[in-house]
Design a protein around this motif. Sequence first.
Motif, short mmCIF file in Angstrom:
data_model
loop_
_atom_site.label_atom_id
_atom_site.label_comp_id
_atom_site.label_asym_id
_atom_site.label_seq_id
_atom_site.Cartn_x
_atom_site.Cartn_y
_atom_site.Cartn_z
N THR A 144 -2.88 -7.60 -6.29
CA THR A 144 -3.79 -7.30 -5.89
C THR A 144 -3.95 -8.27 -4.33
O THR A 144 -3.52 -9.50 -4.81
CB THR A 144 -5.19 -7.10 -6.37
N SER B 22 3.53 -4.57 -3.48
CA SER B 22 4.17 -3.91 -5.21
C SER B 22 6.20 -5.00 -4.99
O SER B 22 6.46 -3.83 -3.80
CB SER B 22 3.68 -2.76 -6.18
N THR C 299 8.99 -2.98 -7.39
CA THR C 299 9.92 -1.90 -7.76
C THR C 299 11.11 -2.56 -8.57
O THR C 299 12.12 -2.76 -8.07
CB THR C 299 10.00 -0.58 -7.66
N ASP D 65 6.69 0.07 -11.27
CA ASP D 65 5.92 -0.91 -10.14
C ASP D 65 5.42 -1.59 -10.78
O ASP D 65 4.34 -1.68 -11.28
CB ASP D 65 4.88 -0.25 -8.80
N TYR D 66 5.48 -3.40 -9.87
CA TYR D 66 4.81 -4.22 -10.65
C TYR D 66 3.26 -4.83 -8.80
O TYR D 66 4.77 -4.87 -8.68
CB TYR D 66 5.95 -5.43 -10.86
N SER D 67 2.56 -4.03 -9.52
CA SER D 67 1.38 -4.54 -8.71
C SER D 67 0.70 -5.64 -8.49
O SER D 67 0.73 -6.42 -9.63
CB SER D 67 0.82 -3.17 -8.35
N ASP E 104 0.63 -1.34 0.30
CA ASP E 104 0.21 0.17 0.23
C ASP E 104 0.94 1.28 0.28
O ASP E 104 -0.06 2.13 0.69
CB ASP E 104 -0.75 0.21 1.32
N ASP F 31 -2.67 -3.46 -1.81
CA ASP F 31 -1.81 -3.93 -2.68
C ASP F 31 -0.37 -3.93 -2.16
O ASP F 31 0.23 -3.43 -1.37
CB ASP F 31 -1.79 -2.32 -4.32
#
Length: 224
Positions: A168, A157, A159, A164-166, A102, A155
């Motif tokens: 859920t 993530s 980096t 950012d590769y996020s 987050d 989320d």
Amino acid sequence: MCSSDLENAGGLGLAYGIGKFDGILGLGWDRISVDGVKTPFHNLVDQGQLADQVFAFYLGNNAPGALVLGGTDKSHYTGDFTYVPLKSEDYWRVALDDVKVDGTSMSSTKTAIVDSGTSLLAGPKDDVAAIAKKIGATSVLNKEYTIDCSKGGPDISFTLGGKDYSFTFAEYTINSGSTCLFAMMGIDVPAPNGPLWILGDVFMRKYYTVFDWGNKRLGFATAK
């Protein structure tokens, strides 16, 4: 070595002995191959067998996946690739800018490898424990973490190269009835190889990954 030896992966542990596969294809670099033997992909490059010196993975979500040697499959990703240069030629190792929950930084480890042979996301035990606590996951025998599937969560993530590769809540959990398994585990990889994060199948399932041998880099695009 006879062909039966090549197909027998039982010596690598129980999971490999009972798994429904014949063996393992190593796609790392020569530096970490047994006895320094040239890898199959390196041989393909030397023999001029490839249109491009890359291979790429699509890992289907409850669907068949695909490995392409010498190119990519445009039907399995959207948009353009974002590339990150390799830090070294052993594993597919890149610089990791950050791991965030987050938006809050949760790790000081600055290295990651992308590995199709690892099912989950993995990182230093203390970092994973802190992340699990922040999202409300509960430890089971100090090995795995579970979380109420109905609870939801922020989320997470990774980096890489400033991007950012996020993921859920639904993407970083594995549903098992009313309880979900947190798809992250703690592994302390000792120096000199570690500490590091391992971005396994959970990562690659969302992000189509191209392993660019010729340009010594990794590329990511959103899978479809």
